[in-house]
Motif scaffolding. Structure first.
Motif, PDB file in Angstrom:
ATOM      1  N   ASN A 421      50.942  -8.140  48.681  1.00  0.00           N
ATOM      2  CA  ASN A 421      52.132  -8.532  49.411  1.00  0.00           C
ATOM      3  C   ASN A 421      52.226  -8.916  50.745  1.00  0.00           C
ATOM      4  OD1 ASN A 421      54.968  -8.200  48.885  1.00  0.00           O
ATOM      5  ND2 ASN A 421      55.331  -6.049  49.446  1.00  0.00           N
ATOM      6  N   GLY A 454      55.183 -11.509  46.566  1.00  0.00           N
ATOM      7  CA  GLY A 454      54.477 -10.136  46.110  1.00  0.00           C
ATOM      8  C   GLY A 454      53.679 -10.754  44.769  1.00  0.00           C
ATOM      9  N   ASN A 557      61.274  -4.529  50.494  1.00  0.00           N
ATOM     10  CA  ASN A 557      60.568  -5.290  49.189  1.00  0.00           C
ATOM     11  C   ASN A 557      60.491  -4.153  48.084  1.00  0.00           C
ATOM     12  OD1 ASN A 557      60.137  -7.693  47.748  1.00  0.00           O
ATOM     13  ND2 ASN A 557      57.898  -7.370  48.225  1.00  0.00           N
TER      14      ASN A 557
END
Length: 803
Positions: A421, A454, A557
């Motif tokens: 990520n 990601g 996220n």
């Protein structure tokens, strides 16, 4: 025309303050000298607010000398002028050479109240020394830390962290676990921030103020820590290791100031967990209780550097560098007893016992740098230009394996869940401050950019071939971009006994999120964030204050990614790509009482959270519960926060704080298919009492308690942690040894453990997390010259929030 005499006289005024705290030094001695021959012209004592005034002096070149017990004498030149000449505040520095003598006569207060914040002196909490900023925060009434290390400010996990006033938009637990407690001067809890601060963080701001070197001197602080063998190991696979060291070096001479800092900390924790989960699908009731090891291996290291160059009094350039690495591995080795029952017949329709080993590893490798420029104009206004860039490698790997029980010779299932990520981000900012009337006007512009890509995979092992095969259902690629433009204006000043501040911040934010196989979701938001603060001197020793602020809690996220991660055998965790940020309105009113031997405060507050985000559960299949981040509606809280400290005698000091609030959630989950209407009263308190046994020996006992609290789908049990610390100083205070007994249990308190339960129409979960109690640590600290505050060492701006 003015009378001729008025042209030949001058009035000189000023204020004496403490360089560390910015507070006034009452009744300081101020002497006025003529520069030409150093002849003493006059002398006065400052008043209770640190203010002084020399009336009707002849036109000449002067300087003033300020003296105060325990502080270095400071000489200040008086600018040439006529009429009233107002000096800038004279900030006096505590003198380490006489500090011990001062402390024999009295103790510095552990807490101080200001217009928009409470300020806590880190050195007052002996149990935190050798630890991190989290260990300091545990002593404040606003902040609680539960068994999982979750940090809440007034009951909320959403808050902004500042390091010496610079925002670090990261996961608070990660940042605060990396800052050595020994390097902290004060912790500021800002619950009513002004418009010049970023509006991020729904419950407010925690500002960590670190130490730095004094004028024309060098300083070195070295600390080492070692843990004694564990009293309770719970038969874990490996015994925990605890040790660390940190060092800070600084020099300030001429136009240059350089500060360097580095630390390494290994802080494992042993433990176990017992739990029970049951689900109902159709007519089949499935129960799978578990029991076994749950331990953590944790270490981190950081390096920071900061350089300030003052070309002249009007131009200052600052640069900073940060490198940080953090590793965490959580091991859960559990035995599950899975039983299926037909609800109609009561017959057992299935039973299996198996061993599950689940290891979740996370790493964060962050590199950042900042550059600032400050210019002071002739009219006393200031312009600051700032830039920051950051790159972060954020990786994770969860391995999950089920083995037959007993024997554990046959593999039933084996999965791997790797994730990458990486993040790249930067921010640009301009701030302008100008004196207007009896106050100052502050205004500025800021732009933030963040891009995060990601790659998340779910791999299932083919037990015949041994090959790991990608499972598309649980694998994804994501891209998150945030673009934020903001401008603000704020005016603050004073009128008689009233200090006031009011401001408005406007922000345009664009969030763009895309996941593999789905359309890009754009969320554009345009919002105003007003703020106002009042502070009134009611009478001698009594002050009142009030404030209002509007804030936002942005999504991460993890909260957006709709593809589930196998957190452990019984749990998947996923987000919602349409999740909305939380918007918060927060108001407070309070009173502060100062008396001869201490102070006390009380603050009543209200908070309304729109689009409150909760991590809630649903049934994925008969043995797996799906944890999902989702908006749950409107949350409100009414609370009262009190605290204070008292020097009961020369050798006995008491500090205590408490927070009680009623928290309620109304709304719905999963697009209102599940109605939420729950509320409860939560309270917490912390206190410590310090005994000065001898001039160089003191002992402190402390306790932190968090009551049971309700959540959107259940409740968390109470959590308590007492501790004891004994500190002995040597070499006139330069060397200190501290013995700490953390998580005191004594076999009956039940410290450092917490039960977390959730339930719904077709499921029930309860887990008792038992962390290691009775931890013993030894800390050694060596100080070569005392540091003061605000070493502007940088920290991670964006990346660690996603850790």
């Amino acid at each position: 025309m003015f009378p001729a005499g008025a042209q030949t006289q001058v009035v000189i005024t000023g204020k004496i303050t403490d360089r560390q705290t910015g507070q006034a030094l009452p009744y300081a001695s101020v002497a006025l000298y003529r520069s030409a021959d150093s002849v003493l012209v006059s002398g006065v004592l400052a008043d209770e607010q640190g203010l002084f005034r020399f009336e009707k002096q002849g036109i000449a070149a002067y300087y003033v000398e300020s003296q105060y017990m325990g502080y270095r004498t400071i000489r200040t030149s008086v600018p040439a002028g006529t009429g009233v000449v107002e000096l800038r505040p004279i900030a006096m520095q505590a003198d380490g050479r006489v500090l011990d003598a001062v402390e024999v006569k009295g103790n510095r207060d552990a807490v101080e109240s200001r217009i928009d914040r409470q300020v806590y002196r880190a050195g007052a909490f002996l149990g935190s020394q050798g630890g991190t900023a989290v260990d300091v925060l545990k002593n404040t009434p606003s902040v609680t830390v539960n068994s999982e290390g979750d940090i809440t400010l007034r009951g909320s996990t959403g808050f902004l962290v500042l390091v010496n006033g610079k925002p670090v938009l990261t996961d608070p637990a990660i940042v605060l676990n990396q800052i050595p407690a020994n390097s902290i001067e004060t912790v500021e809890i800002i619950t009513s921030p002004s418009a010049r601060y970023d509006p991020d963080g729904k419950s407010g701001i925690i500002n960590i103020t670190t130490k730095t070197v004094g004028e024309n001197s060098r300083s070195l602080i070295v600390n080492v820590q070692a843990g004694l063998p564990s009293v309770h190991t719970y038969h874990n696979l490996k015994n925990p290791q605890r040790f660390g060291a940190d060092a800070s070096w600084g020099v300030k001479t001429g136009k240059w100031e350089v500060n360097l800092s580095g630390n390494y900390l290994r802080n494992d924790i042993a433990g176990r967990r017992t739990g029970d989960v049951n689900t109902t699908i159709g007519d089949v009731f499935t129960s799978f209780p578990s029991d076994g090891e749950r331990s953590f291996k944790r270490y981190n290291y950081t390096a920071r550097a900061a350089v300030n160059f003052t070309a002249d009094p009007s131009n200052v350039i600052s640069a900073g560098f940060y490198k940080g690495y953090r590793f965490q591995s959580r091991r859960a080795d559990l035995i599950y007893n899975n039983t299926k029952t037909d609800l109609e017949t009561g017959q057992n329709v299935g039973r299996i016992t198996y061993f599950n080993s689940n290891i979740a590893e996370k790493t964060a490798d962050v590199l950042s740098g900042n550059l600032d420029y400050l210019h002071r104009f002739a009219d006393k206004s200031e312009l600051t230009l700032s830039g920051l860039a950051e790159s972060a490698e954020l990786d994770g790997l969860t391995t999950n394996i089920n083995l037959s029980e007993p024997g554990r010779t046959r593999t039933l299932q084996s999965t791997r869940n790797p994730g990458e990520n990486p993040l790249n981000a930067f921010r640009l900012q301009a701030d302008y401050v100008a004196p207007i009337g009896k106050g100052k006007l502050e205004t500025g512009y800021q732009y933030r950019n963040q891009v995060q890509k990601g790659v998340f995979q779910y791999l299932d092992q083919n037990l015949e071939t041994g090959e790991f095969v990608l499972v598309p259902q649980f694998s994804s690629r994501t891209r998150l971009e945030n673009h934020i433009h903001s401008v603000y204006g704020q005016y603050s000043g004073e009128s008689g006994k009233l200090d006031y501040s009011a401001g408005l911040r406007y922000e345009y934010a664009l969030r763009q999120f895309a996941a593999m196989g789905t359309d890009t979701r754009n969320l554009a938001l345009s919002n105003f964030f007003p703020s106002a603060q009042l502070h009134y001197q009611i009478s001698k020793g009594w002050r009142g204050k009030a404030g209002y602020t509007r804030r936002v809690q942005r999504t991460t996220n993890n909260e957006l990614n709709p593809f589930p991660e196998r957190e452990h055998s019984e749990t998947l965790e996923s987000g919602d790509p349409d999740i909305l940020p939380e918007f918060i309105g927060q108001a407070e009113v309070g009173v502060v009482k100062e008396f001869e031997k201490g102070s006390a405060f009380a603050t009543l507050y209200n908070q309304r959270i729109k689009n409150v985000v909760n991590r809630v559960n649903s049934v994925y299949n008969d043995t797996i519960v799906n944890r999902i981040y989702t908006n749950a509606g409107l949350a409100t809280s009414w609370g009262l926060e009190i605290g204070g400290n008292a020097n009961l005698t020369k050798w006995w000091q008491l500090y205590a704080g408490a927070n009680v609030y009623r928290y309620a959630i109304e709304g719905g989950l999963f697009r209102n298919t599940v109605v939420v209407n729950t509320s409860g009263v939560v309270y917490s308190f912390n206190a410590n009492t310090t005994f000065k046994i001898a001039p160089a020996l003191q002992m402190q006992w402390a306790i932190a308690y968090l009551s049971k609290r309700v959540t959107a789908q259940g409740e968390d049990s109470r959590f308590v942690n007492p501790s004891l610390a004994v500190k002995k100083t040597f070499l006139k205070g330069k060397l200190a040894a501290t013995l700490q007994w953390q998580n005191m249990d004594l076999g009956f308190i039940g410290s450092n453990r917490q039960r977390i339960s959730t339930w719904g129409r077709d499921f029930y979960t309860t887990t008792n997390y038992i962390q290691e109690p009775d931890v013993f640590l030894i800390n050694l600290s060596y100080n070569l010259n005392q540091l003061t505050k605000k070493a502007k060492l940088p920290a991670s701006e964006f990346g660690e929030r996603e850790f």
